[in-house]
Design a protein around this motif. Structure first.
Motif, PDB file in Angstrom:
ATOM      1  N   ALA A   1       0.954  -1.198  -0.035  1.00  0.00           N
ATOM      2  CA  ALA A   1      -0.120   0.226   0.021  1.00  0.00           C
ATOM      3  C   ALA A   1       0.668   1.513   0.023  1.00  0.00           C
ATOM      4  O   ALA A   1       0.172   2.410  -0.806  1.00  0.00           O
ATOM      5  CB  ALA A   1      -0.910   0.033   1.520  1.00  0.00           C
ATOM      6  N   HIS A   2       1.973   1.143   0.228  1.00  0.00           N
ATOM      7  CA  HIS A   2       3.434   2.585   0.162  1.00  0.00           C
ATOM      8  C   HIS A   2       3.362   3.100  -1.000  1.00  0.00           C
ATOM      9  O   HIS A   2       3.412   4.346  -1.579  1.00  0.00           O
ATOM     10  CB  HIS A   2       4.167   2.284   0.892  1.00  0.00           C
ATOM     11  N   GLY A   3       3.144   1.885  -1.742  1.00  0.00           N
ATOM     12  CA  GLY A   3       3.693   2.534  -3.155  1.00  0.00           C
ATOM     13  C   GLY A   3       2.571   3.497  -4.033  1.00  0.00           C
ATOM     14  O   GLY A   3       2.825   4.844  -3.905  1.00  0.00           O
ATOM     15  N   PRO A   4       0.859   2.703  -3.797  1.00  0.00           N
ATOM     16  CA  PRO A   4       0.404   4.209  -4.155  1.00  0.00           C
ATOM     17  C   PRO A   4       0.498   5.324  -3.636  1.00  0.00           C
ATOM     18  O   PRO A   4       0.222   6.615  -3.416  1.00  0.00           O
ATOM     19  CB  PRO A   4      -1.539   3.544  -4.129  1.00  0.00           C
ATOM     20  N   ARG A   5       0.603   4.975  -1.719  1.00  0.00           N
ATOM     21  CA  ARG A   5       0.649   6.512  -0.837  1.00  0.00           C
ATOM     22  C   ARG A   5       1.526   7.526  -1.875  1.00  0.00           C
ATOM     23  O   ARG A   5       1.659   8.640  -1.673  1.00  0.00           O
ATOM     24  CB  ARG A   5       0.358   5.748   0.239  1.00  0.00           C
ATOM     25  N   LEU A   6       2.738   6.846  -1.543  1.00  0.00           N
ATOM     26  CA  LEU A   6       4.060   7.948  -1.991  1.00  0.00           C
ATOM     27  C   LEU A   6       3.396   8.278  -3.225  1.00  0.00           C
ATOM     28  O   LEU A   6       3.958   9.350  -4.016  1.00  0.00           O
ATOM     29  CB  LEU A   6       5.029   6.641  -2.358  1.00  0.00           C
ATOM     30  N   ALA A   7       3.113   7.200  -4.261  1.00  0.00           N
ATOM     31  CA  ALA A   7       2.553   7.865  -5.367  1.00  0.00           C
ATOM     32  C   ALA A   7       1.814   9.721  -5.285  1.00  0.00           C
ATOM     33  O   ALA A   7       1.992  10.297  -6.630  1.00  0.00           O
ATOM     34  CB  ALA A   7       2.246   7.209  -6.611  1.00  0.00           C
ATOM     35  N   ALA A   8       0.742   9.290  -4.543  1.00  0.00           N
ATOM     36  CA  ALA A   8      -0.528  10.425  -4.568  1.00  0.00           C
ATOM     37  C   ALA A   8       0.281  11.155  -3.461  1.00  0.00           C
ATOM     38  O   ALA A   8      -0.438  12.293  -4.217  1.00  0.00           O
ATOM     39  CB  ALA A   8      -1.172   9.697  -3.957  1.00  0.00           C
TER      40      ALA A   8
ATOM     41  N   LEU B   1      12.086  -3.718  -4.802  1.00  0.00           N
ATOM     42  CA  LEU B   1      10.759  -3.296  -4.024  1.00  0.00           C
ATOM     43  C   LEU B   1      10.071  -2.248  -5.235  1.00  0.00           C
ATOM     44  O   LEU B   1       8.719  -2.927  -5.164  1.00  0.00           O
ATOM     45  CB  LEU B   1      11.466  -2.188  -2.754  1.00  0.00           C
ATOM     46  N   ALA B   2      10.470  -1.603  -6.519  1.00  0.00           N
ATOM     47  CA  ALA B   2       9.134  -0.916  -6.565  1.00  0.00           C
ATOM     48  C   ALA B   2       8.276  -2.352  -7.459  1.00  0.00           C
ATOM     49  O   ALA B   2       7.125  -1.347  -7.414  1.00  0.00           O
ATOM     50  CB  ALA B   2       9.962  -0.580  -8.455  1.00  0.00           C
ATOM     51  N   PRO B   3       8.274  -3.041  -8.054  1.00  0.00           N
ATOM     52  CA  PRO B   3       7.599  -4.192  -8.744  1.00  0.00           C
ATOM     53  C   PRO B   3       6.246  -4.553  -7.207  1.00  0.00           C
ATOM     54  O   PRO B   3       5.201  -4.348  -7.323  1.00  0.00           O
ATOM     55  CB  PRO B   3       8.342  -5.174  -9.126  1.00  0.00           C
ATOM     56  N   ARG B   4       7.347  -4.630  -6.129  1.00  0.00           N
ATOM     57  CA  ARG B   4       6.084  -4.915  -4.703  1.00  0.00           C
ATOM     58  C   ARG B   4       5.119  -3.814  -4.454  1.00  0.00           C
ATOM     59  O   ARG B   4       4.304  -4.221  -4.004  1.00  0.00           O
ATOM     60  CB  ARG B   4       7.551  -5.268  -3.627  1.00  0.00           C
ATOM     61  N   LEU B   5       5.926  -2.581  -4.864  1.00  0.00           N
ATOM     62  CA  LEU B   5       5.132  -1.094  -4.575  1.00  0.00           C
ATOM     63  C   LEU B   5       4.707  -0.845  -5.378  1.00  0.00           C
ATOM     64  O   LEU B   5       3.312  -0.094  -5.234  1.00  0.00           O
ATOM     65  CB  LEU B   5       5.993  -0.369  -4.286  1.00  0.00           C
ATOM     66  N   GLY B   6       3.857  -1.613  -6.430  1.00  0.00           N
ATOM     67  CA  GLY B   6       3.655  -1.026  -7.960  1.00  0.00           C
ATOM     68  C   GLY B   6       4.111   0.316  -7.960  1.00  0.00           C
ATOM     69  O   GLY B   6       3.757   0.893  -8.755  1.00  0.00           O
ATOM     70  N   LEU B   7       5.163   0.779  -8.044  1.00  0.00           N
ATOM     71  CA  LEU B   7       5.950   1.760  -8.954  1.00  0.00           C
ATOM     72  C   LEU B   7       6.799   1.020 -10.336  1.00  0.00           C
ATOM     73  O   LEU B   7       6.971   0.637 -10.507  1.00  0.00           O
ATOM     74  CB  LEU B   7       6.953   2.147  -7.631  1.00  0.00           C
ATOM     75  N   PRO B   8       6.950   2.864 -10.661  1.00  0.00           N
ATOM     76  CA  PRO B   8       7.996   2.109 -12.101  1.00  0.00           C
ATOM     77  C   PRO B   8       9.161   2.407 -11.665  1.00  0.00           C
ATOM     78  O   PRO B   8       9.168   2.589 -10.350  1.00  0.00           O
ATOM     79  CB  PRO B   8       7.916   3.055 -12.851  1.00  0.00           C
ATOM     80  N   PRO B   9      10.646   2.038 -12.480  1.00  0.00           N
ATOM     81  CA  PRO B   9      11.673   2.151 -11.650  1.00  0.00           C
ATOM     82  C   PRO B   9      11.778   3.575 -11.469  1.00  0.00           C
ATOM     83  O   PRO B   9      11.381   4.273 -12.387  1.00  0.00           O
ATOM     84  CB  PRO B   9      12.449   1.594 -12.571  1.00  0.00           C
ATOM     85  N   LEU B  10      12.115   3.696 -10.545  1.00  0.00           N
ATOM     86  CA  LEU B  10      12.447   5.582  -9.647  1.00  0.00           C
ATOM     87  C   LEU B  10      14.146   5.318  -9.851  1.00  0.00           C
ATOM     88  O   LEU B  10      14.966   4.418 -10.505  1.00  0.00           O
ATOM     89  CB  LEU B  10      12.483   5.016  -8.680  1.00  0.00           C
TER      90      LEU B  10
ATOM     91  N   THR C   1       3.911   5.820   8.341  1.00  0.00           N
ATOM     92  CA  THR C   1       2.081   5.570   9.155  1.00  0.00           C
ATOM     93  C   THR C   1       1.962   6.794   8.640  1.00  0.00           C
ATOM     94  O   THR C   1       2.247   7.369   7.492  1.00  0.00           O
ATOM     95  CB  THR C   1       2.697   6.087  10.851  1.00  0.00           C
ATOM     96  N   ALA C   2       0.428   6.993   8.826  1.00  0.00           N
ATOM     97  CA  ALA C   2      -0.806   7.256   8.124  1.00  0.00           C
ATOM     98  C   ALA C   2      -0.150   8.546   8.479  1.00  0.00           C
ATOM     99  O   ALA C   2      -0.163   9.247   7.939  1.00  0.00           O
ATOM    100  CB  ALA C   2      -2.200   7.298   8.321  1.00  0.00           C
ATOM    101  N   ALA C   3      -0.105   8.780   9.885  1.00  0.00           N
ATOM    102  CA  ALA C   3       0.631  10.617  10.195  1.00  0.00           C
ATOM    103  C   ALA C   3       1.917  10.950   9.654  1.00  0.00           C
ATOM    104  O   ALA C   3       2.111  12.140   9.609  1.00  0.00           O
ATOM    105  CB  ALA C   3       1.087  10.266  12.352  1.00  0.00           C
ATOM    106  N   ASP C   4       3.064  10.348   9.228  1.00  0.00           N
ATOM    107  CA  ASP C   4       4.359  10.920   8.408  1.00  0.00           C
ATOM    108  C   ASP C   4       3.789  10.573   7.530  1.00  0.00           C
ATOM    109  O   ASP C   4       3.977  12.538   6.588  1.00  0.00           O
ATOM    110  CB  ASP C   4       5.613   9.078   8.101  1.00  0.00           C
ATOM    111  N   TYR C   5       2.757  10.359   6.594  1.00  0.00           N
ATOM    112  CA  TYR C   5       2.184  10.695   5.027  1.00  0.00           C
ATOM    113  C   TYR C   5       1.178  12.332   5.218  1.00  0.00           C
ATOM    114  O   TYR C   5       1.192  13.040   4.311  1.00  0.00           O
ATOM    115  CB  TYR C   5       1.136   9.949   4.479  1.00  0.00           C
TER     116      TYR C   5
END
Length: 170
Positions: free
Chosen positions: A43-50, A69-78, A146-150
């Protein structure tokens, strides 16, 4: 221009330490993989992208972060920060070895740095030496992001947009 978000792996994405058990989001990895990889919450992938930032790996994992990590998070290569040779860039007392390299990589752009080893010395250095806003946010390695960090990062990014464009809709 979107702020950069420099992302460390061990601590923010892979929690460790603490007294309570950590959730597992995948089966335990094979013996040749990082032993705590199953703790990476996809779930961190979409939250980071957002967050609206340009994501950059700021980890000693290097390109392996894109492979594992990127594939586990659903992120493209960074993009990945290439760290300077320690002998070429001595660290000032109390300053994290990543601090100056990340400010240099930001090239005057606003940036967020998420890491579990950030201190007040790093924040003070960034305020004194980086011309744009910078949020150096320490993530508790026992919990990871955590949610607070986001919420903290999202609020900071919103404030940067207001400062740049005079409106939150920019």
């Amino acid at each position: 221009m979107r702020p950069l978000l420099f992302l460390d792996v061990d601590g923010p994405l892979i929690p460790f330490g603490g007294t309570s058990p950590h959730p597992a989001y995948a089966p335990e990895p094979p013996p040749d993989a990082h032993p705590l990889l199953h703790r990476v919450d996809p779930a961190h992938g979409p939250r980071l992208a957002a967050l609206g930032c340009a994501l950059v790996w700021a980890t000693t994992w290097g390109q392996e972060a894109n492979e594992v990590l990127a594939p586990r998070l659903g992120l493209p290569p960074l993009p990945v920060v290439d760290w300077p040779d320690e002998d070429d860039d001595p660290v000032a007392a109390g300053l994290h070895w990543k601090t100056r390299a990340l400010a240099a990589r930001a090239e005057g752009r606003p940036y967020v740095w998420l890491d579990d080893e950030i201190t007040d010395a790093d924040r003070a250095w960034a305020r004194a030496h980086h011309p744009a806003p910078a949020l150096l946010h320490r993530v508790d390695p026992a919990t990871g992001l955590t949610a607070a960090d986001y919420a903290t990062v999202s609020s900071w990014v919103g404030a940067c947009r207001v400062a740049e464009y005079g409106t939150r809709a920019g």
